[in-house]
Design a protein around this motif. Structure first.
Motif, PDB file in Angstrom:
ATOM      1  N   ILE A 196       0.836  -1.201   0.000  1.00  0.00           N
ATOM      2  CA  ILE A 196       0.000   0.000   0.000  1.00  0.00           C
ATOM      3  C   ILE A 196       0.870   1.250   0.000  1.00  0.00           C
ATOM      4  CG2 ILE A 196      -1.576   1.351   1.447  1.00  0.00           C
ATOM      5  CD1 ILE A 196      -2.981  -1.269   2.153  1.00  0.00           C
ATOM      6  N   ALA A 197       1.986   1.210   0.722  1.00  0.00           N
ATOM      7  CA  ALA A 197       2.894   2.354   0.733  1.00  0.00           C
ATOM      8  C   ALA A 197       3.444   2.632  -0.658  1.00  0.00           C
ATOM      9  CB  ALA A 197       4.034   2.109   1.717  1.00  0.00           C
ATOM     10  N   ALA A 198       3.744   1.581  -1.409  1.00  0.00           N
ATOM     11  CA  ALA A 198       4.266   1.761  -2.768  1.00  0.00           C
ATOM     12  C   ALA A 198       3.232   2.453  -3.651  1.00  0.00           C
ATOM     13  CB  ALA A 198       4.658   0.408  -3.356  1.00  0.00           C
ATOM     14  N   VAL A 199       1.974   2.067  -3.515  1.00  0.00           N
ATOM     15  CA  VAL A 199       0.900   2.711  -4.270  1.00  0.00           C
ATOM     16  C   VAL A 199       0.757   4.168  -3.836  1.00  0.00           C
ATOM     17  CG1 VAL A 199      -1.615   2.782  -4.542  1.00  0.00           C
ATOM     18  CG2 VAL A 199      -0.389   0.621  -4.809  1.00  0.00           C
ATOM     19  N   ALA A 200       0.810   4.403  -2.532  1.00  0.00           N
ATOM     20  CA  ALA A 200       0.671   5.762  -2.022  1.00  0.00           C
ATOM     21  C   ALA A 200       1.761   6.672  -2.571  1.00  0.00           C
ATOM     22  CB  ALA A 200       0.706   5.739  -0.498  1.00  0.00           C
ATOM     23  N   ARG A 201       2.972   6.167  -2.659  1.00  0.00           N
ATOM     24  CA  ARG A 201       4.080   6.972  -3.169  1.00  0.00           C
ATOM     25  C   ARG A 201       3.827   7.415  -4.614  1.00  0.00           C
ATOM     26  NH1 ARG A 201       5.485   8.542   1.306  1.00  0.00           N
ATOM     27  NH2 ARG A 201       6.899   7.330   2.581  1.00  0.00           N
ATOM     28  N   ARG A 202       3.223   6.547  -5.406  1.00  0.00           N
ATOM     29  CA  ARG A 202       2.945   6.903  -6.798  1.00  0.00           C
ATOM     30  C   ARG A 202       1.973   8.075  -6.896  1.00  0.00           C
ATOM     31  NH1 ARG A 202       2.566   1.196  -7.774  1.00  0.00           N
ATOM     32  NH2 ARG A 202       0.320   1.371  -8.175  1.00  0.00           N
ATOM     33  N   HIS A 203       1.162   8.233  -5.858  1.00  0.00           N
ATOM     34  CA  HIS A 203       0.213   9.339  -5.830  1.00  0.00           C
ATOM     35  C   HIS A 203       0.716  10.513  -4.992  1.00  0.00           C
ATOM     36  CE1 HIS A 203      -3.206   7.288  -7.807  1.00  0.00           C
ATOM     37  NE2 HIS A 203      -2.729   6.195  -7.232  1.00  0.00           N
ATOM     38  N   GLY A 204       1.968  10.456  -4.570  1.00  0.00           N
ATOM     39  CA  GLY A 204       2.528  11.541  -3.778  1.00  0.00           C
ATOM     40  C   GLY A 204       1.969  11.633  -2.371  1.00  0.00           C
ATOM     41  N   ALA A 205       1.463  10.522  -1.846  1.00  0.00           N
ATOM     42  CA  ALA A 205       0.841  10.519  -0.517  1.00  0.00           C
ATOM     43  C   ALA A 205       1.833  10.073   0.555  1.00  0.00           C
ATOM     44  CB  ALA A 205      -0.371   9.596  -0.510  1.00  0.00           C
ATOM     45  N   ARG A 206       1.597  10.534   1.768  1.00  0.00           N
ATOM     46  CA  ARG A 206       2.320  10.024   2.926  1.00  0.00           C
ATOM     47  C   ARG A 206       1.519   8.898   3.570  1.00  0.00           C
ATOM     48  NH1 ARG A 206       5.371  15.039   6.090  1.00  0.00           N
ATOM     49  NH2 ARG A 206       6.371  15.913   4.216  1.00  0.00           N
ATOM     50  N   ILE A 207       2.207   8.124   4.432  1.00  0.00           N
ATOM     51  CA  ILE A 207       1.587   6.948   5.047  1.00  0.00           C
ATOM     52  C   ILE A 207       1.770   7.017   6.548  1.00  0.00           C
ATOM     53  CG2 ILE A 207       1.494   4.427   5.124  1.00  0.00           C
ATOM     54  CD1 ILE A 207       3.386   6.057   2.303  1.00  0.00           C
ATOM     55  N   ALA A 208       0.663   6.836   7.278  1.00  0.00           N
ATOM     56  CA  ALA A 208       0.703   6.752   8.738  1.00  0.00           C
ATOM     57  C   ALA A 208       0.342   5.336   9.147  1.00  0.00           C
ATOM     58  CB  ALA A 208      -0.272   7.750   9.361  1.00  0.00           C
ATOM     59  N   LEU A 209       1.192   4.709   9.926  1.00  0.00           N
ATOM     60  CA  LEU A 209       1.012   3.317  10.336  1.00  0.00           C
ATOM     61  C   LEU A 209       0.519   3.229  11.771  1.00  0.00           C
ATOM     62  CD1 LEU A 209       1.425   0.231   9.914  1.00  0.00           C
ATOM     63  CD2 LEU A 209       3.794   0.557  10.679  1.00  0.00           C
ATOM     64  N   ASP A 210      -0.634   2.612  11.946  1.00  0.00           N
ATOM     65  CA  ASP A 210      -1.129   2.277  13.282  1.00  0.00           C
ATOM     66  C   ASP A 210      -0.439   0.985  13.705  1.00  0.00           C
ATOM     67  OD1 ASP A 210      -2.457   1.403  15.517  1.00  0.00           O
ATOM     68  OD2 ASP A 210      -4.465   1.567  14.680  1.00  0.00           O
ATOM     69  N   ALA A 211       0.547   1.113  14.590  1.00  0.00           N
ATOM     70  CA  ALA A 211       1.339  -0.046  15.009  1.00  0.00           C
ATOM     71  C   ALA A 211       0.976  -0.522  16.402  1.00  0.00           C
ATOM     72  CB  ALA A 211       2.825   0.283  14.948  1.00  0.00           C
ATOM     73  N   ALA A 212      -0.186  -0.115  16.908  1.00  0.00           N
ATOM     74  CA  ALA A 212      -0.559  -0.488  18.270  1.00  0.00           C
ATOM     75  C   ALA A 212      -0.558  -1.995  18.465  1.00  0.00           C
ATOM     76  CB  ALA A 212      -1.940   0.084  18.608  1.00  0.00           C
ATOM     77  N   GLN A 213      -1.086  -2.737  17.484  1.00  0.00           N
ATOM     78  CA  GLN A 213      -1.145  -4.191  17.602  1.00  0.00           C
ATOM     79  C   GLN A 213       0.045  -4.887  16.965  1.00  0.00           C
ATOM     80  OE1 GLN A 213      -3.372  -5.753  19.403  1.00  0.00           O
ATOM     81  NE2 GLN A 213      -4.621  -3.952  19.824  1.00  0.00           N
ATOM     82  N   LEU A 214       0.742  -4.206  16.081  1.00  0.00           N
ATOM     83  CA  LEU A 214       1.887  -4.819  15.403  1.00  0.00           C
ATOM     84  C   LEU A 214       3.156  -4.731  16.237  1.00  0.00           C
ATOM     85  CD1 LEU A 214       2.878  -6.146  12.752  1.00  0.00           C
ATOM     86  CD2 LEU A 214       3.389  -3.842  11.919  1.00  0.00           C
ATOM     87  N   ALA A 215       3.396  -3.580  16.854  1.00  0.00           N
ATOM     88  CA  ALA A 215       4.667  -3.342  17.551  1.00  0.00           C
ATOM     89  C   ALA A 215       4.976  -4.336  18.661  1.00  0.00           C
ATOM     90  CB  ALA A 215       4.693  -1.913  18.097  1.00  0.00           C
ATOM     91  N   PRO A 216       3.984  -4.849  19.421  1.00  0.00           N
ATOM     92  CA  PRO A 216       4.331  -5.824  20.468  1.00  0.00           C
ATOM     93  C   PRO A 216       4.680  -7.211  19.941  1.00  0.00           C
ATOM     94  CG  PRO A 216       2.245  -4.702  20.930  1.00  0.00           C
ATOM     95  CD  PRO A 216       2.581  -4.450  19.496  1.00  0.00           C
ATOM     96  N   HIS A 217       4.447  -7.454  18.643  1.00  0.00           N
ATOM     97  CA  HIS A 217       4.557  -8.822  18.130  1.00  0.00           C
ATOM     98  C   HIS A 217       5.553  -8.997  16.984  1.00  0.00           C
ATOM     99  CE1 HIS A 217       0.907  -9.803  20.409  1.00  0.00           C
ATOM    100  NE2 HIS A 217       0.419  -8.663  19.967  1.00  0.00           N
ATOM    101  N   ARG A 218       5.888  -7.920  16.292  1.00  0.00           N
ATOM    102  CA  ARG A 218       6.757  -8.017  15.123  1.00  0.00           C
ATOM    103  C   ARG A 218       7.732  -6.844  15.086  1.00  0.00           C
ATOM    104  NH1 ARG A 218       4.386 -12.211  14.824  1.00  0.00           N
ATOM    105  NH2 ARG A 218       3.550 -13.279  12.980  1.00  0.00           N
ATOM    106  N   LYS A 219       8.911  -7.097  14.553  1.00  0.00           N
ATOM    107  CA  LYS A 219       9.875  -6.030  14.327  1.00  0.00           C
ATOM    108  C   LYS A 219       9.355  -5.113  13.226  1.00  0.00           C
ATOM    109  CE  LYS A 219      14.794  -5.285  13.370  1.00  0.00           C
ATOM    110  NZ  LYS A 219      16.102  -5.940  13.090  1.00  0.00           N
ATOM    111  N   ILE A 220       9.488  -3.808  13.434  1.00  0.00           N
ATOM    112  CA  ILE A 220       9.004  -2.818  12.478  1.00  0.00           C
ATOM    113  C   ILE A 220      10.183  -2.043  11.909  1.00  0.00           C
ATOM    114  CG2 ILE A 220       7.632  -0.703  12.207  1.00  0.00           C
ATOM    115  CD1 ILE A 220       5.852  -1.695  14.466  1.00  0.00           C
ATOM    116  N   SER A 221      10.134  -1.785  10.600  1.00  0.00           N
ATOM    117  CA  SER A 221      11.139  -0.946   9.969  1.00  0.00           C
ATOM    118  C   SER A 221      10.434   0.135   9.153  1.00  0.00           C
ATOM    119  CB  SER A 221      12.063  -1.753   9.056  1.00  0.00           C
ATOM    120  OG  SER A 221      12.924  -0.886   8.332  1.00  0.00           O
ATOM    121  N   VAL A 222      10.492   1.363   9.638  1.00  0.00           N
ATOM    122  CA  VAL A 222       9.920   2.480   8.912  1.00  0.00           C
ATOM    123  C   VAL A 222      10.531   2.589   7.525  1.00  0.00           C
ATOM    124  CG1 VAL A 222       9.951   5.011   8.832  1.00  0.00           C
ATOM    125  CG2 VAL A 222       9.216   3.833  10.902  1.00  0.00           C
TER     126      VAL A 222
END
Length: 454
Positions: A196-222
């Protein structure tokens, strides 16, 4: 396989099994709770997605720090200098935790909800926002105005990417932001953030990630995901001391009016005959008015460092338990699991379900009162998602039961909830329940509250 059963006043449960992987320990591991039928049992906390227990390392670190706790910034005292050093050092810890860019700012907030409300207040004028309507309310509700596009989550990951593409193409010219949840708090399924971020970039959009449920369980790389902002909550990261963070690009935050007006956000305040003159801080402090939650911030940093050192063990531990849980629940008559996507996808240890003929709130009350199991029932602050997924599962109703795993979970907990649900479905409850104020509770509950609740 032969299962050894505990000899206790509690219903028969599978004996404790030690998970082979070493994972960080939590403070409530030895907690025992009373049962409405008599006796007590070790608490099976299967509600990590709501709030995770405190890590032992976090509790020890906070205990060590508390004698040194003092005001941060501008304090000449030695304790104040220590507090300031720990507070500011935590910004770097969080930046490393999500592999953010060196130029990204870290603003300390209360939680993910607070972070997204801050970001919403900081958007440039006429920003278009694209968000899935099945997201948690923290990610769904802060965005206002005619340029907000709330789209339905399709049943495939590919269609989800395409729907964002179409929504962005329909947005007017100007700044654009895509809000995406890393892991569903209803189903645990991971969304295709990178795609989805790749698609957003094509449209010049920024991306905000809700990591509330992801951060306790998986490594995240902005940087690997190519997102611009990450929001997370300490109370879901085993640091339940009231701190969260918004991590991301500084320009929008620097240009916005302060989130709160007050001390700490100001560089200079003057007064003339007519009015006050204010020069606001330009860094993260611009949005951190008031005395900050120094203890909570320090706890969050300790939790992030602890998780970052143990990702392989954490992921293995939770995957093993989730596989065991899903296999056990699948054989229960009338059981239906809620899912966003038709095909299996990677997921964290969260699972929501309904059982035909059994009200979710009643099931949760029985599991707690008679089996010492803590689960969540309701619509999980994701009402649109929960109701839609219940219907997609072929059931009626507005609520479900959610089991969520974490570092405090064991194979005994998983086996206990599976066995308990089988017994409840087959034989019903052993106690009578009532619903006096909209919540199911045991009638004439004999259990005593701990002294500090008196």
């Amino acid at each position: 396989m032969t299962l050894a059963l505990e000899r206790t006043n509690a219903p028969a449960v599978v004996a404790e099994t030690v998970v082979s992987q070493e994972v960080p320990t939590v403070a409530c591991a030895g907690l025992r709770v009373p049962l409405v039928t008599g006796g007590e049992i070790g608490y099976a906390n299967l509600d990590h997605a709501a709030s995770a227990p405190c890590l032992d390392k976090v509790r020890a670190a906070v205990d060590e720090f508390l004698p040194w706790y003092a005001s941060v910034h501008r304090g000449a005292g030695f304790a104040s200098q220590i507090s300031t050093k720990l507070y500011e050092r935590t910004r770097g810890i969080l930046r490393d935790f999500v592999d953010a860019r060196s130029t990204d700012t870290v603003v300390f907030t209360r939680n993910t909800t607070d972070s997204f409300n801050l970001l919403a207040r900081s958007l440039p004028k006429h920003t278009s926002v694209v968000v899935f309507d099945t997201d948690h309310h923290a990610a769904l509700l802060p965005w206002k105005g005619p340029n907000v596009r709330r789209i339905s989550t399709p049943r495939t990951r590919l269609a989800a990417v395409s729907s964002v593409d179409e929504a962005l193409a329909d947005c007017p010219q100007g700044p654009r932001l895509v809000v995406i949840t890393g892991a569903s708090n209803v189903t645990g399924e991971l969304l295709p953030v990178k795609e989805i971020a790749a698609v957003a970039r094509r449209h010049g959009a920024r991306i905000a990630l809700d990591a509330a449920q992801l951060a306790p369980h998986r490594k995240i790389s902005v940087r690997e995901l190519d997102v611009d902002y990450v929001a997370l909550s300490g109370h879901k990261l085993y640091a339940p001391f009231g701190a969260g963070a918004l991590i991301g690009r500084a320009d929008w935050l620097r240009a916005a009016q302060p989130y709160l007006a007050g001390g700490g956000a100001t560089k200079l305040v003057t007064r003339d005959a007519e009015d006050l003159g204010v020069v606001w801080n330009s860094g993260a402090e611009r949005h951190e008015a008031g005395s900050p939650n120094t203890v909570g911030v320090y706890a969050l940093g300790v939790a992030c460092e602890t998780l970052a050192e143990n990702w392989d063990a954490i992921v293995s531990h939770e995957d093993e338990l989730l596989t065991r849980l899903r296999r056990g629940l699948a054989g229960i008559p009338g059981f239906a699991e809620l899912r966003l996507f038709d095909a299996p996808v990677d997921r964290v240890g969260t699972l929501s379900f309904v059982v035909d003929g059994f009200e979710p709130g009643w099931l949760a009350a029985v599991l707690s009162a008679e089996y010492g199991i803590g689960v969540r029932d309701g619509a999980f602050c994701a009402h649109v998602a929960t109701k839609r997924l219940i219907a997609a599962a072929g059931s009626t109703g507005q609520q479900a039961v959610r089991v969520s795993l974490g570092l405090g979970s064991t194979t005994e907990h998983v086996d206990r909830v599976v066995l308990a649900l089988r017994q409840i479905v087959a034989r019903g409850a052993r106690w009578q329940y009532e619903k006096p104020e909209g919540r199911w509770v045991p009638e004439n509950d004999p259990r005593e509250l701990p002294p500090f609740c008196a």
